[in-house]
Design an enzyme around this catalytic site. Sequence first.
Site, PDB file in Angstrom:
ATOM      1  N   ASP A 190       1.136  -1.151  -0.194  1.00 18.55           N
ATOM      2  CA  ASP A 190      -0.088  -0.151   0.079  1.00 18.55           C
ATOM      3  C   ASP A 190       0.831   1.349  -0.008  1.00 18.55           C
ATOM      4  O   ASP A 190       0.633   2.075  -0.598  1.00 18.55           O
ATOM      5  CB  ASP A 190      -0.982   0.045   1.403  1.00 18.55           C
ATOM      6  CG  ASP A 190      -1.827   1.160   1.191  1.00 18.55           C
ATOM      7  OD1 ASP A 190      -2.795   0.983   0.176  1.00 18.55           O
ATOM      8  OD2 ASP A 190      -1.959   1.922   2.069  1.00 18.55           O
TER       9      ASP A 190
ATOM     10  N   LYS B 124       1.353   4.278  -2.888  1.00 22.68           N
ATOM     11  CA  LYS B 124       1.252   5.582  -2.536  1.00 22.68           C
ATOM     12  C   LYS B 124       2.422   6.209  -3.195  1.00 22.68           C
ATOM     13  O   LYS B 124       2.595   7.215  -3.764  1.00 22.68           O
ATOM     14  CB  LYS B 124       1.035   6.045  -1.259  1.00 22.68           C
ATOM     15  CG  LYS B 124      -0.122   5.590  -0.609  1.00 22.68           C
ATOM     16  CD  LYS B 124      -0.248   5.637   0.860  1.00 22.68           C
ATOM     17  CE  LYS B 124      -1.715   5.133   1.253  1.00 22.68           C
ATOM     18  NZ  LYS B 124      -1.938   5.003   2.779  1.00 22.68           N
TER      19      LYS B 124
END
Length: 819
Positions: A679, A683
């Site tokens: 994750d 980003k």
Amino acid sequence: MKVLKFGGSSVANPERILSVIKIVKPYLDKGEINALVVSAFGGITDLLIQASTAALSGKEEFKSHLSKIDQRHLDAVRGLTNMQRQSSILAQVKVVINELEDVLHGIFLVRERTPRTLDFIMSFGERLSAYIISEALKDKGIDATFVDARKLVRTDNHFGSAKVDFATTDKQIQQHFGSSKGLQVITGFIGSSPTGETTTLGRSGSDYTAAIFAGALNASDLEIWTDVDGMMTADPRKVRKAFTVPEMTYSEAMELSHFGAKVIFPATMQPVMSKSMPIWIKNTFNPTFPGTCIHEHGNGKHLAIKGISSMDAVSLLSVEGSGLLGVVGTSRRLFGVLASEKINVILISQASSEHSICLAVETKHSSRAKEMIEQEFQYEIKSGEMDEVHAEDGLSIIAIVGEGMKHNPGTSGRMFNSLGKSGINIYAIAQGSSELNISAVIREEDTSKALNVLHEAFFLSDRKVLNMFLAGTGLIGNTLLNMISRQKEHLSTQNAIEINLAGVANSRKMLFDEHGIDPATGLDRLLAEGTPLDEVAFREKIKSLNLSNSIFVDCTSSESVADYYIDILNANISIVTPNKKANSGNYSRYAELKAVRQKRGVKFLYETNVGAGLPIINTLNDLLLSGDKVIRIEAVLSGTLNFIFSSFAVGKHFSTIVAEARTKGFTEPDPRDDLNGRDVGRKILILAREAGISLEIDHVEIEDLVPHELSKVETVEEFMKQLPKYDSHFEKLRSDAAAQGEKLRYMAVLDESGVKTQLAGVGQQHPFYSLAGSDNIILITTERYKERPMVIRGPGAGAEVTAAGVFADIIRIANYADR
Ligand code: ADP
Ligand code: ASP
Ligand code: MG
């Protein structure tokens, strides 16, 4: 004296006729009127046409149409007259209906319906209504006389839209009124030719009849009573926010009605203009409302634009070829042949090269017009000097009208800018030299959107309505709905922004209501009224509703929703989303999204992809736009991982902290989805792309914190059970760092050596050292911010801050949309 006219919907049934009588009574008491013009009962003219069409094609069903017609009139007599007089009135109506039946039967037998017969058939509507209304007035003690306008209105024999012979008509009307007393109840719409055949003045022509009488009688005012509050800024059936224009000039009213504002028949202005007689448009259902006054001066300069109208079923004919260049007389031949065929040209547009002429006609004339032009220019076509005529159907014309545009440069710019921004393609444009109207030919399916977009641009420029479609009603989606609901009032009063939730879907159901779903109860309505979700149907419906300022908000984390972003943007619909899938997928798709957004002039905002509501992406974009260059980004972008590592202190087991975070709902359902670092990888990938680096996720070096053997463990429970085995590993990392005076942080780094995520120690001097809880922090070092990097820090996770970030993006779009 005044002349009053009541349209079909005002006299559609006995109750309405009683309201009409109530409206008329005070005028009579004051001695202000002696002429009342009425239309057929609403819908009757259409029924008459249908009956005759059925008879023409030999269908017995003409009889059922006839019996409907019969029934409505007999019911009206029963509802409006008292018992004693009723039977003779019913008998009289029956005589007329029998006559109609005979004519229809004749058509049925010979299978022929000439325009002349059709006019005769259509005349029954007004003849019956005026007769019945006159009897209803008598019933209320009013001295009323039924007048069949065929005796007074003299026309030529151009059936279907006969031309009035004013000299004869005016004389006949004046003579009639000279020798009659009481209220004359006159049939609208019909007249007769010099040889006594019945003619009609054109559909909706009763307004015109009233004007003819008002003109002949030198009335003080003409009042057209209808079913709306006057002449409005647009057709209220198509533009919900249309409002009444208190005053306009004759030319403005004529122009608007010519381009489809059905509320008044275009020729109505003609008989009263030279007498400077005001025309009032009033609402039978709201009689105290002042309505619209159409008169000479009409306050023409007050509003630049008085109205927007549209006309469907239009075709565009393009006549092109080198042979047209500078050849004198081409236009004369072109328009001559159309005139001889009685084909009305609605709009003409010619480029100054004279190489091509575009003209718009009603679609019903399109193939005939093409044929006639090609016949006229057959030699030019043969020799190649001219191409075959190209005819395009399925179009409509929208027109903005107002005398004020003469004094307002930029009107057309505003018009085409708003249409362009909404993705509405324009086929042809025309502006009269009088600068009273600008009209454009567009696709028929864009009409409603175009009307609304223009209405907003010209009349509601101080207000903005966003039509929002929401996918995903989980924690973020639902929080967003509550926020919108709470802010609604404030947005409307303070910012003049209205968010109309037009559609909502979750993974099970979908619901649309273009008139707005209350965000406070949106979820309940979705559950109660929603239909099973069909992703394709959801997307197609958003597109086909074609609402102005549409915005799609994706609060899912679904790949399949991200898959249709390009399609949505291509339909000129903006997107706001916290969903990272689209931006962190293939670079080619990321690039395409940017390109489509650019090409369509729409917005694609995703501030909440990174750091929830923190202004990271916007800040980065602003820096780059103003010419800065990114040198290094260093960031803690996972609230979960930061919670874990900032809680990781002496005496605490790593596995206990993970379990605690999981119980508190800080982790994904499977904590490995946080610990694997993907994750954070996604980003920093998005930030890298925003900084102009074309990168795939595989190029990001991601440190996976999930012990290798545990990544294969099937259930989360099993994983949690085995995690303590690795506590010593994590404890060693922690104590090694502590020995150096450092704390562990899971961070993402972008610099000249590449893009990576890693668990590393940071010393006391480092801004990450004191980062607590689930906060995010980002340090951006650029050429401008070289000495000390720019720091953005704050809560970087949670439904509230994420929904607030999504909301802020939505407002950003509202502020950008045309005002
Ligand atoms: P009537 O039966 O009274 O003659 P019409 O149906 O002919 O009434 O005309 C009234 C209708 O015209 C309205 O109901 C409205 O839908 C339509 N209309 C179209 N454009 C406009 C406009 N600019 N302002 C008001 N009404 C309009
Ligand atoms: N009854 C006619 C029509 O429907 C005329 C009118 O209503 O003005 O067109
Ligand atoms: Mg009308």
